[in-house]
Scaffold this active site. Sequence first.
Site, PDB file in Angstrom:
ATOM      1  N   TYR A 156       0.828  -1.217   0.000  1.00 35.75           N
ATOM      2  CA  TYR A 156       0.000   0.000   0.000  1.00 35.75           C
ATOM      3  C   TYR A 156       0.865   1.271   0.000  1.00 35.75           C
ATOM      4  O   TYR A 156       0.764   2.109  -0.900  1.00 35.75           O
ATOM      5  CB  TYR A 156      -0.914  -0.052   1.223  1.00 35.75           C
ATOM      6  N   ASN A 188      -8.261  -4.800   9.473  1.00 38.23           N
ATOM      7  CA  ASN A 188      -8.074  -4.434  10.882  1.00 38.23           C
ATOM      8  C   ASN A 188      -8.284  -2.944  11.070  1.00 38.23           C
ATOM      9  O   ASN A 188      -8.666  -2.497  12.138  1.00 38.23           O
ATOM     10  CB  ASN A 188      -6.623  -4.721  11.321  1.00 38.23           C
ATOM     11  N   GLY A 213      -5.827  -2.718  23.878  1.00 37.71           N
ATOM     12  CA  GLY A 213      -4.606  -2.047  23.417  1.00 37.71           C
ATOM     13  C   GLY A 213      -4.855  -0.693  22.780  1.00 37.71           C
ATOM     14  O   GLY A 213      -3.905   0.041  22.504  1.00 37.71           O
ATOM     15  N   TYR A 216       4.368  -6.326  17.017  1.00 40.48           N
ATOM     16  CA  TYR A 216       4.531  -5.481  15.827  1.00 40.48           C
ATOM     17  C   TYR A 216       5.177  -4.145  16.214  1.00 40.48           C
ATOM     18  O   TYR A 216       6.153  -3.700  15.602  1.00 40.48           O
ATOM     19  CB  TYR A 216       3.165  -5.250  15.148  1.00 40.48           C
ATOM     20  N   LYS A 262       9.127  -2.329  15.376  1.00 39.42           N
ATOM     21  CA  LYS A 262       9.417  -0.983  14.843  1.00 39.42           C
ATOM     22  C   LYS A 262      10.412  -0.268  15.759  1.00 39.42           C
ATOM     23  O   LYS A 262      11.384   0.341  15.291  1.00 39.42           O
ATOM     24  CB  LYS A 262       8.129  -0.166  14.707  1.00 39.42           C
ATOM     25  N   LEU A 279      -9.495   1.081  10.319  1.00 41.04           N
ATOM     26  CA  LEU A 279     -10.815   1.702  10.207  1.00 41.04           C
ATOM     27  C   LEU A 279     -11.245   2.005   8.774  1.00 41.04           C
ATOM     28  O   LEU A 279     -12.324   1.593   8.343  1.00 41.04           O
ATOM     29  CB  LEU A 279     -10.832   2.991  11.045  1.00 41.04           C
ATOM     30  N   ARG A 312      -7.709   9.893  15.959  1.00 39.42           N
ATOM     31  CA  ARG A 312      -6.430   9.589  15.316  1.00 39.42           C
ATOM     32  C   ARG A 312      -6.106  10.675  14.296  1.00 39.42           C
ATOM     33  O   ARG A 312      -6.977  11.436  13.875  1.00 39.42           O
ATOM     34  CB  ARG A 312      -6.506   8.243  14.560  1.00 39.42           C
ATOM     35  N   SER A 361       6.581   3.822  12.845  1.00 37.19           N
ATOM     36  CA  SER A 361       5.163   4.020  13.149  1.00 37.19           C
ATOM     37  C   SER A 361       5.019   4.821  14.430  1.00 37.19           C
ATOM     38  O   SER A 361       5.845   4.704  15.349  1.00 37.19           O
ATOM     39  CB  SER A 361       4.504   2.650  13.342  1.00 37.19           C
ATOM     40  N   ASN A 399      -1.835   7.623  10.829  1.00 36.07           N
ATOM     41  CA  ASN A 399      -2.754   6.637  10.240  1.00 36.07           C
ATOM     42  C   ASN A 399      -2.935   6.875   8.734  1.00 36.07           C
ATOM     43  O   ASN A 399      -3.738   7.724   8.337  1.00 36.07           O
ATOM     44  CB  ASN A 399      -4.107   6.702  10.945  1.00 36.07           C
TER      45      ASN A 399
HETATM   46  C1  UD1 Z   1      -3.309   0.565  14.300  1.00 36.10           C
HETATM   47  C2  UD1 Z   1      -2.242  -0.025  15.162  1.00 36.10           C
HETATM   48  C3  UD1 Z   1      -0.955   0.656  14.880  1.00 36.10           C
HETATM   49  C4  UD1 Z   1      -0.617   0.573  13.410  1.00 36.10           C
HETATM   50  C5  UD1 Z   1      -1.765   1.183  12.616  1.00 36.10           C
HETATM   51  C6  UD1 Z   1      -1.543   1.071  11.120  1.00 36.10           C
HETATM   52  C7  UD1 Z   1      -3.378  -0.796  17.202  1.00 36.10           C
HETATM   53  C8  UD1 Z   1      -3.524  -0.614  18.680  1.00 36.10           C
HETATM   54  N1  UD1 Z   1      -2.597   0.097  16.576  1.00 36.10           N
HETATM   55  O1  UD1 Z   1      -3.487   1.925  14.689  1.00 36.10           O
HETATM   56  O2  UD1 Z   1       0.072   0.038  15.634  1.00 36.10           O
HETATM   57  O3  UD1 Z   1       0.580   1.252  13.138  1.00 36.10           O
HETATM   58  O4  UD1 Z   1      -2.961   0.508  12.951  1.00 36.10           O
HETATM   59  O5  UD1 Z   1      -1.635  -0.235  10.682  1.00 36.10           O
HETATM   60  O6  UD1 Z   1      -3.941  -1.694  16.639  1.00 36.10           O
HETATM   61  N2  UD1 Z   1     -11.760   1.384  14.885  1.00 36.10           N
HETATM   62  C9  UD1 Z   1     -13.090   1.053  15.038  1.00 36.10           C
HETATM   63  N3  UD1 Z   1     -13.572  -0.005  14.323  1.00 36.10           N
HETATM   64  C10 UD1 Z   1     -12.806  -0.759  13.476  1.00 36.10           C
HETATM   65  C11 UD1 Z   1     -11.437  -0.410  13.318  1.00 36.10           C
HETATM   66  C12 UD1 Z   1     -10.951   0.669  14.062  1.00 36.10           C
HETATM   67  O7  UD1 Z   1     -13.818   1.691  15.796  1.00 36.10           O
HETATM   68  O8  UD1 Z   1     -13.312  -1.730  12.868  1.00 36.10           O
HETATM   69  C13 UD1 Z   1     -11.232   2.559  15.613  1.00 36.10           C
HETATM   70  C14 UD1 Z   1     -10.089   2.260  16.575  1.00 36.10           C
HETATM   71  O9  UD1 Z   1     -10.575   1.940  17.844  1.00 36.10           O
HETATM   72  C15 UD1 Z   1      -9.303   3.579  16.530  1.00 36.10           C
HETATM   73  C16 UD1 Z   1      -9.513   4.090  15.101  1.00 36.10           C
HETATM   74  O10 UD1 Z   1     -10.695   3.432  14.631  1.00 36.10           O
HETATM   75  O11 UD1 Z   1      -9.872   4.506  17.418  1.00 36.10           O
HETATM   76  C17 UD1 Z   1      -8.375   3.766  14.168  1.00 36.10           C
HETATM   77  O12 UD1 Z   1      -8.089   2.370  14.214  1.00 36.10           O
HETATM   78  P1  UD1 Z   1      -7.047   1.675  13.213  1.00 36.10           P
HETATM   79  O13 UD1 Z   1      -7.340   2.072  11.827  1.00 36.10           O
HETATM   80  O14 UD1 Z   1      -7.031   0.215  13.534  1.00 36.10           O
HETATM   81  O15 UD1 Z   1      -5.657   2.340  13.601  1.00 36.10           O
HETATM   82  P2  UD1 Z   1      -4.918   2.459  15.025  1.00 36.10           P
HETATM   83  O16 UD1 Z   1      -5.531   1.582  16.036  1.00 36.10           O
HETATM   84  O17 UD1 Z   1      -4.773   3.902  15.340  1.00 36.10           O
END
Ligand code: UD1
Length: 337
Positions: free
Chosen positions: A11, A199, A293, A150, A154, A201, A232, A124, A180
């Site tokens: 990506y 995984n 986490g 992970y 880093k 958002l 974020r 990261s 992000n």
């Molecule tokens: C995550 C990783 C981080 C990594 C980054 C990029 C964790 C704790 N951190 O960051 O180490 O560098 O991805 O790959 O996993 N959310 C929802 N629903 C979802 C997915 C996410 O509500 O289905 C929320 C999360 O709680 C967060 C925000 O959206 O508040 C962003 O989540 P995400 O995109 O997974 O990124 P990070 O958790 O910030």
Amino acid sequence: MRVLLTGGAGYIGSHTALVLMERGHDVVVLDDFSNSSIEAVRRIEELGGRAVQLVTADLADPAAARAALEGIDFDAAIHLAGLKAVGESVAQPTRYYRVNIDSALVLLDLMHERGVTKLVFSSSATVYGDPTVSPIDESQPSGVGLTNPYGWTKAMIEQIIRDTRAARPELGAVLLRYFNPVGAHPSGRIGEDPSGIPNNLMPFIAQVAVGKRERLSVFGDAYPTPDGTGVRDYIHVMDLAEGHVAALERIEPGVEAYNLGSGTGSSVLEVVRAFEQASGRPVPYDIVPPRAGDVAEVVADPSKANERLGWSTTRSLAEACADSWRWQSTNPGGYAG
Ligand code: UD1
């Protein structure tokens, strides 16, 4: 410059390859395609209007990587290859340490053997752990109390690079701490193509909007943030790609860490609304308990990169959503069709 881009079909790599080509650099993509597609390389060539040199090899395997790069010259390396799923790293720690650490070690040795002195490393914001300040700058502690393998890889690779530079003073390395990354190239031809259930958002939201998944789970609405959902710093992947090239073109001997972020925080619900607006599609969601986490807020202070790299983000969250939607809606099955 002739730039070796490890993980260049992924990506971040695919967008960075394109910006490098647009800036007149030659690109050598090294990838093992374990989590990326050769179709991405084809599309970079189509968008960039010229060929990319492709090396298919597992960088963590020193003999294979050395053999594959035999006779291929490069002046600098941007190291993006590695495993990146947080949850998977908790379940498979030895695999994460082996792949990520070994890849970095092999690359550093290869660079030394060939007298290559310029390195940009894909780090990261996860190295800050659960930050106590927001926005966060590079002087804050890193590599302390991290919650998953992970993130530790880093932080450890950052340290390995610092130790390597101490032994090799001519080395110039830049550690880019991404916040992000979201969005896609505005053509909609390249973008994020996660395998399985996303995984992160924005790819999850995009798959709900396109009808591939039914509903988004919002992980918690009782954080100490304005609407209770996690905040974020979302950065358009084209801004991020430009950050790599800005860093590369200014490398000097030494090791410098830079935050690559916008400096603006957005909540989960703000991202949902921005995506609904950009796509014209509803994104139904349920509030569910927080994800283990996760932290309330992670926002970059990008002043150092703004001042020293002459770089700052220029694209909004709305643009990132529009570009992500263009990619998702025209490639609903990702690169596979
Ligand atoms: C995550 C990783 C981080 C990594 C980054 C990029 C964790 C704790 N951190 O960051 O180490 O560098 O991805 O790959 O996993 N959310 C929802 N629903 C979802 C997915 C996410 O509500 O289905 C929320 C999360 O709680 C967060 C925000 O959206 O508040 C962003 O989540 P995400 O995109 O997974 O990124 P990070 O958790 O910030």
